[in-house]
Scaffold this motif. Sequence first.
Motif, PDB file in Angstrom:
ATOM      1  N   PRO A 166       0.041  -0.919   0.041  1.00  0.00           N
ATOM      2  CA  PRO A 166      -0.080  -0.653  -0.130  1.00  0.00           C
ATOM      3  C   PRO A 166       1.546   0.922   0.184  1.00  0.00           C
ATOM      4  CG  PRO A 166      -0.120  -0.901   2.420  1.00  0.00           C
ATOM      5  CD  PRO A 166       1.049  -2.103   1.227  1.00  0.00           C
ATOM      6  N   TYR A 167       0.699   3.017  -0.697  1.00  0.00           N
ATOM      7  CA  TYR A 167       1.178   3.470  -0.882  1.00  0.00           C
ATOM      8  C   TYR A 167       1.345   3.899   0.464  1.00  0.00           C
ATOM      9  CZ  TYR A 167       0.504   3.229  -5.866  1.00  0.00           C
ATOM     10  OH  TYR A 167       0.547   2.888  -6.806  1.00  0.00           O
ATOM     11  N   TYR A 168       2.395   4.715   0.927  1.00  0.00           N
ATOM     12  CA  TYR A 168       2.487   5.079   2.332  1.00  0.00           C
ATOM     13  C   TYR A 168       2.379   6.771   2.354  1.00  0.00           C
ATOM     14  CZ  TYR A 168       7.063   7.189   1.389  1.00  0.00           C
ATOM     15  OH  TYR A 168       8.019   7.991   0.045  1.00  0.00           O
ATOM     16  N   SER A 189      -3.685   8.793   6.616  1.00  0.00           N
ATOM     17  CA  SER A 189      -2.848  10.752   8.002  1.00  0.00           C
ATOM     18  C   SER A 189      -1.783   9.877   8.562  1.00  0.00           C
ATOM     19  CB  SER A 189      -3.681  10.930   9.128  1.00  0.00           C
ATOM     20  OG  SER A 189      -4.588   9.865   9.438  1.00  0.00           O
ATOM     21  N   ASP A 190      -1.535   8.735   8.986  1.00  0.00           N
ATOM     22  CA  ASP A 190      -0.443   8.100   9.863  1.00  0.00           C
ATOM     23  C   ASP A 190       0.523   7.760   8.585  1.00  0.00           C
ATOM     24  OD1 ASP A 190      -2.326   7.668  11.797  1.00  0.00           O
ATOM     25  OD2 ASP A 190      -2.672   5.848  10.764  1.00  0.00           O
ATOM     26  N   LEU A 191       2.109   7.894   9.521  1.00  0.00           N
ATOM     27  CA  LEU A 191       3.334   7.789   9.069  1.00  0.00           C
ATOM     28  C   LEU A 191       3.019   6.624   8.320  1.00  0.00           C
ATOM     29  CD1 LEU A 191       6.282   8.591   9.061  1.00  0.00           C
ATOM     30  CD2 LEU A 191       6.767   6.001  11.166  1.00  0.00           C
ATOM     31  N   TRP A 192       2.762   5.795   8.119  1.00  0.00           N
ATOM     32  CA  TRP A 192       2.496   5.076   6.855  1.00  0.00           C
ATOM     33  C   TRP A 192       1.153   4.045   6.174  1.00  0.00           C
ATOM     34  CZ3 TRP A 192       6.951   2.713   5.062  1.00  0.00           C
ATOM     35  CH2 TRP A 192       8.354   2.208   5.443  1.00  0.00           C
ATOM     36  N   GLY A 193       1.060   5.569   6.033  1.00  0.00           N
ATOM     37  CA  GLY A 193      -0.918   5.862   5.484  1.00  0.00           C
ATOM     38  C   GLY A 193      -1.529   5.217   6.117  1.00  0.00           C
ATOM     39  N   SER A 227      -1.330   3.253   8.923  1.00  0.00           N
ATOM     40  CA  SER A 227      -0.611   3.220  10.472  1.00  0.00           C
ATOM     41  C   SER A 227       0.706   3.684  10.716  1.00  0.00           C
ATOM     42  CB  SER A 227      -0.634   1.883   9.983  1.00  0.00           C
ATOM     43  OG  SER A 227       0.039   0.765  10.693  1.00  0.00           O
ATOM     44  N   MET A 228       0.250   3.982  11.706  1.00  0.00           N
ATOM     45  CA  MET A 228       1.309   3.598  12.570  1.00  0.00           C
ATOM     46  C   MET A 228       3.069   2.778  12.385  1.00  0.00           C
ATOM     47  SD  MET A 228       1.318   7.018  13.106  1.00  0.00           S
ATOM     48  CE  MET A 228       2.601   6.947  13.588  1.00  0.00           C
ATOM     49  N   TYR A 229       3.299   1.656  11.515  1.00  0.00           N
ATOM     50  CA  TYR A 229       3.820   0.989  11.572  1.00  0.00           C
ATOM     51  C   TYR A 229       3.722   0.318  10.231  1.00  0.00           C
ATOM     52  CZ  TYR A 229       3.379   1.802  16.068  1.00  0.00           C
ATOM     53  OH  TYR A 229       3.680   2.247  17.155  1.00  0.00           O
ATOM     54  N   PRO A 230       4.955   0.180   9.897  1.00  0.00           N
ATOM     55  CA  PRO A 230       4.521  -0.384   8.160  1.00  0.00           C
ATOM     56  C   PRO A 230       4.406  -2.013   8.384  1.00  0.00           C
ATOM     57  CG  PRO A 230       7.555  -0.762   9.026  1.00  0.00           C
ATOM     58  CD  PRO A 230       6.276  -0.013   9.971  1.00  0.00           C
ATOM     59  N   LEU A 231       3.308  -2.618   7.400  1.00  0.00           N
ATOM     60  CA  LEU A 231       2.776  -3.548   6.979  1.00  0.00           C
ATOM     61  C   LEU A 231       2.915  -5.127   6.660  1.00  0.00           C
ATOM     62  CD1 LEU A 231      -1.267  -2.188   7.086  1.00  0.00           C
ATOM     63  CD2 LEU A 231      -0.166  -2.783   8.606  1.00  0.00           C
ATOM     64  N   PRO A 232       3.248  -6.196   6.929  1.00  0.00           N
ATOM     65  CA  PRO A 232       3.621  -7.483   6.585  1.00  0.00           C
ATOM     66  C   PRO A 232       3.545  -7.379   5.180  1.00  0.00           C
ATOM     67  CG  PRO A 232       3.398  -7.919   9.078  1.00  0.00           C
ATOM     68  CD  PRO A 232       2.813  -6.562   8.406  1.00  0.00           C
ATOM     69  N   TRP A 233       4.444  -7.360   4.320  1.00  0.00           N
ATOM     70  CA  TRP A 233       3.636  -7.747   3.118  1.00  0.00           C
ATOM     71  C   TRP A 233       2.741  -8.768   2.903  1.00  0.00           C
ATOM     72  CZ3 TRP A 233       4.418 -11.711  -0.627  1.00  0.00           C
ATOM     73  CH2 TRP A 233       3.586 -11.702  -2.658  1.00  0.00           C
ATOM     74  N   VAL A 234       1.432  -8.934   2.481  1.00  0.00           N
ATOM     75  CA  VAL A 234       0.522 -10.020   2.404  1.00  0.00           C
ATOM     76  C   VAL A 234      -0.066  -9.904   1.131  1.00  0.00           C
ATOM     77  CG1 VAL A 234      -0.348  -9.202   4.700  1.00  0.00           C
ATOM     78  CG2 VAL A 234      -1.142  -7.362   2.792  1.00  0.00           C
ATOM     79  N   GLY A 235       0.359 -10.111   0.321  1.00  0.00           N
ATOM     80  CA  GLY A 235       0.239 -10.518  -1.136  1.00  0.00           C
ATOM     81  C   GLY A 235      -0.427 -11.381  -1.534  1.00  0.00           C
TER      82      GLY A 235
END
Length: 214
Positions: A67-69, A73-77, A79-87
């Motif tokens: 997802p585009y960060y 509104s949060d640091l990572w779009g 979320s506040m934290y980078p989400l693990p890759w879930v392709g």
Amino acid sequence: MVVETGGWLSGRKVLISPNSVSKVTWDDEVIHVNLTQQQVRNSPSIDTDKPVSRQHEIDHYNYYGYPYYWEGSDLWGRSMYPLPWVGASPDVILASREPRDDYIARERQGRLDRKRESADSHLRSSNVVISYEIMATDGPIGSVANFVFDDESWAIRYLVVDTRKWLPGKHVLLSPERIDRVSWPEHEVFVNVKRQAVEANPEYDPYEPTPART
């Protein structure tokens, strides 16, 4: 992260997003990622020695399915934290062959086209900024020596400022929130504090717990 791939990929440097990080073993100095060598080998080429444009980021994020960060509104779009890759599949090639809803595909492509037309953001290497002069409101106070980042959100929490020109042997921490602007041509970082406020910060020791943000 800028990753030096070594001999297996002819020394090519590639970008790896924290979205792919599964864990970090600090004692062993190893970062584990949920990617295959083939995914990294086929990733979009980016000149890591130059500022990374938003267009390059879009290609990179679309390739991995992140997802585009910058959307949210949060640091990572969102979320506040980078989400693990879930392709849909750990293999990018296989994932691209899976059925996709036509409407979603068109919507994503339209958003991509709009981003390409208006994108002007650029990412710069932290290595480039090291040695930039720190300019307080009443004059120079030191230079950028390093950065301290959050090991969960990957956000830069502090600049490590080398004040040895003014305070012999002393490094102090300065929050990025204190930055007013950066002059890229002049290699200067302007901060909205006086020199005395920077001087009053405790000396930074990289082997001691980092104090709360100041």
